[in-house]
Design a protein around this motif. Structure first.
Motif, PDB file in Angstrom:
ATOM      1  N   MET A   1      18.213  32.410  13.994  1.00  0.00           N
ATOM      2  CA  MET A   1      18.088  32.733  12.484  1.00  0.00           C
ATOM      3  C   MET A   1      18.887  31.765  11.645  1.00  0.00           C
ATOM      4  N   ILE A   2      18.313  30.792  10.780  1.00  0.00           N
ATOM      5  CA  ILE A   2      19.119  29.779   9.970  1.00  0.00           C
ATOM      6  C   ILE A   2      19.870  30.601   8.714  1.00  0.00           C
ATOM      7  N   ASP A   3      20.882  30.372   8.621  1.00  0.00           N
ATOM      8  CA  ASP A   3      21.628  30.658   7.444  1.00  0.00           C
ATOM      9  C   ASP A   3      22.185  29.253   6.558  1.00  0.00           C
ATOM     10  N   LEU A   4      21.678  29.610   5.282  1.00  0.00           N
ATOM     11  CA  LEU A   4      21.954  28.380   4.134  1.00  0.00           C
ATOM     12  C   LEU A   4      22.722  29.165   3.237  1.00  0.00           C
ATOM     13  N   GLY A   5      23.918  28.585   2.600  1.00  0.00           N
ATOM     14  CA  GLY A   5      24.597  29.122   1.593  1.00  0.00           C
ATOM     15  C   GLY A   5      25.446  27.912   0.949  1.00  0.00           C
ATOM     16  N   VAL A  37      28.315  23.366   0.645  1.00  0.00           N
ATOM     17  CA  VAL A  37      27.085  23.970   1.235  1.00  0.00           C
ATOM     18  C   VAL A  37      27.412  24.071   2.735  1.00  0.00           C
ATOM     19  N   TYR A  38      26.821  25.011   3.342  1.00  0.00           N
ATOM     20  CA  TYR A  38      26.785  24.963   4.725  1.00  0.00           C
ATOM     21  C   TYR A  38      25.331  25.698   5.428  1.00  0.00           C
ATOM     22  N   LEU A  39      24.955  24.966   6.613  1.00  0.00           N
ATOM     23  CA  LEU A  39      23.823  25.600   7.353  1.00  0.00           C
ATOM     24  C   LEU A  39      24.187  25.904   8.788  1.00  0.00           C
ATOM     25  N   ARG A  44      26.894  28.433  15.279  1.00  0.00           N
ATOM     26  CA  ARG A  44      27.152  27.181  15.011  1.00  0.00           C
ATOM     27  C   ARG A  44      26.970  26.861  13.446  1.00  0.00           C
ATOM     28  N   GLU A  45      27.859  26.104  12.878  1.00  0.00           N
ATOM     29  CA  GLU A  45      27.628  25.863  11.668  1.00  0.00           C
ATOM     30  C   GLU A  45      28.258  24.417  11.146  1.00  0.00           C
ATOM     31  N   LEU A  46      27.275  23.717  10.166  1.00  0.00           N
ATOM     32  CA  LEU A  46      27.451  22.539   9.642  1.00  0.00           C
ATOM     33  C   LEU A  46      27.985  22.978   8.280  1.00  0.00           C
ATOM     34  N   SER A  47      29.041  22.301   7.854  1.00  0.00           N
ATOM     35  CA  SER A  47      29.549  22.786   6.273  1.00  0.00           C
ATOM     36  C   SER A  47      30.293  21.541   5.798  1.00  0.00           C
ATOM     37  N   THR A  48      30.390  21.548   4.374  1.00  0.00           N
ATOM     38  CA  THR A  48      31.230  20.710   3.794  1.00  0.00           C
ATOM     39  C   THR A  48      32.615  21.423   3.348  1.00  0.00           C
ATOM     40  N   ALA A  49      33.560  20.636   2.955  1.00  0.00           N
ATOM     41  CA  ALA A  49      34.625  21.401   2.547  1.00  0.00           C
ATOM     42  C   ALA A  49      35.248  20.268   1.462  1.00  0.00           C
ATOM     43  N   PRO A 116      24.195  18.713  18.470  1.00  0.00           N
ATOM     44  CA  PRO A 116      23.096  19.030  17.243  1.00  0.00           C
ATOM     45  C   PRO A 116      22.944  20.572  16.990  1.00  0.00           C
ATOM     46  N   LEU A 117      22.668  20.986  15.837  1.00  0.00           N
ATOM     47  CA  LEU A 117      22.141  22.181  15.717  1.00  0.00           C
ATOM     48  C   LEU A 117      20.569  22.230  15.513  1.00  0.00           C
ATOM     49  N   SER A 118      20.032  23.012  16.583  1.00  0.00           N
ATOM     50  CA  SER A 118      18.588  22.835  16.752  1.00  0.00           C
ATOM     51  C   SER A 118      17.970  24.091  16.268  1.00  0.00           C
ATOM     52  N   VAL A 119      16.932  23.883  15.412  1.00  0.00           N
ATOM     53  CA  VAL A 119      16.260  24.837  14.668  1.00  0.00           C
ATOM     54  C   VAL A 119      14.758  24.625  14.691  1.00  0.00           C
ATOM     55  N   ARG A 120      14.140  25.685  14.846  1.00  0.00           N
ATOM     56  CA  ARG A 120      12.453  25.450  14.588  1.00  0.00           C
ATOM     57  C   ARG A 120      11.980  24.759  13.171  1.00  0.00           C
ATOM     58  N   HIS A 121      11.296  24.059  13.253  1.00  0.00           N
ATOM     59  CA  HIS A 121      10.916  23.443  11.786  1.00  0.00           C
ATOM     60  C   HIS A 121      10.371  24.391  10.885  1.00  0.00           C
ATOM     61  N   SER A 122       9.536  25.262  11.388  1.00  0.00           N
ATOM     62  CA  SER A 122       9.083  26.183  10.423  1.00  0.00           C
ATOM     63  C   SER A 122       9.878  27.316   9.890  1.00  0.00           C
ATOM     64  N   ASP A 123      11.063  27.388  10.585  1.00  0.00           N
ATOM     65  CA  ASP A 123      12.188  28.320   9.948  1.00  0.00           C
ATOM     66  C   ASP A 123      13.103  27.632   9.057  1.00  0.00           C
ATOM     67  N   LEU A 124      13.203  26.504   9.367  1.00  0.00           N
ATOM     68  CA  LEU A 124      13.873  25.549   8.404  1.00  0.00           C
ATOM     69  C   LEU A 124      13.211  25.217   6.993  1.00  0.00           C
ATOM     70  N   ARG A 125      11.933  25.029   6.999  1.00  0.00           N
ATOM     71  CA  ARG A 125      11.081  25.001   5.867  1.00  0.00           C
ATOM     72  C   ARG A 125      11.388  26.160   4.998  1.00  0.00           C
ATOM     73  N   ARG A 126      11.018  27.559   5.875  1.00  0.00           N
ATOM     74  CA  ARG A 126      11.120  28.495   5.080  1.00  0.00           C
ATOM     75  C   ARG A 126      12.151  28.978   4.440  1.00  0.00           C
ATOM     76  N   GLU A 127      13.352  28.519   5.422  1.00  0.00           N
ATOM     77  CA  GLU A 127      14.650  28.996   4.820  1.00  0.00           C
ATOM     78  C   GLU A 127      15.011  28.088   3.685  1.00  0.00           C
ATOM     79  N   ALA A 128      14.828  26.784   3.724  1.00  0.00           N
ATOM     80  CA  ALA A 128      15.083  25.795   2.739  1.00  0.00           C
ATOM     81  C   ALA A 128      14.506  26.018   1.419  1.00  0.00           C
TER      82      ALA A 128
END
Length: 162
Positions: A1-5, A37-39, A44-49, A116-128
């Motif tokens: 599951m993708i988490d955006l914050g 922001v973070y994804l 695994r996390e990609l975030s800015t600081a 790379p962080l690998s996610v399903r496109h449909s999940d990324l679209r919905r979560e975005a």
């Protein structure tokens, strides 16, 4: 599951004289609502600081990117990679997106050695889209007049929750 914050910055507050009701698209996307922001997916996390990332612009651009990655008529069956980039305007850093079949690999320039962080496109679209609506709801609660801004109306209509 993708988490955006996100987290808004205290170091870069919005100008107190801002009229959110009439702010133009450029101002909404680049001059207001700065923070980090973070994804994340799993552990695994990609975030800015950096503290200066325009949070609304990030959410808006992420929705644009998910649509851009879906332009191939073959959709999730497309073997040819589809690519997009999210450019952080105040620096040379970028998030890179590459879709192949139904999966999107996301890499961050500032984390070169990380896989790379690998996610399903449909999940990324919905979560975005959910993230965009959550950010807008928070910002509207904090800033009088923002809900009445025509650019916000258009943004909500363009990217409805999925």
């Amino acid at each position: 599951m993708i988490d955006l914050g996100y987290a808004l910055s205290r170091r870069f507050p919005d100008p107190p004289q801002t009229d959110y009701r009439t702010a133009d698209v450029y101002t909404l996307r680049h001059d207001l609502f700065c923070g980090d922001v973070y994804l994340a997916e799993g552990d695994r996390e990609l975030s800015t600081a950096w503290g200066w990332v325009p949070v609304l612009d990030f959410a808006w651009a992420l929705c644009d990117i998910t649509e851009q990655l879906d332009r191939d008529p073959m959709g999730s069956r497309a073997a040819r990679p589809q690519r997009a980039e999210l450019d952080f305007t105040q620096s040379t850093e970028r998030l890179r997106f590459e879709r192949r079949f139904g999966w999107v690999d996301i890499t961050a320039d500032w984390l070169e050695d990380e896989p790379p962080l690998s996610v399903r496109h449909s999940d990324l679209r919905r979560e975005a889209r959910d993230f965009l609506h959550d950010v807008l709801a928070d910002l509207v609660d904090m800033h009088d007049g923002l809900a009445d801004n025509p650019a916000v109306w258009n943004l909500r209509a363009r990217f409805p929750r999925v």
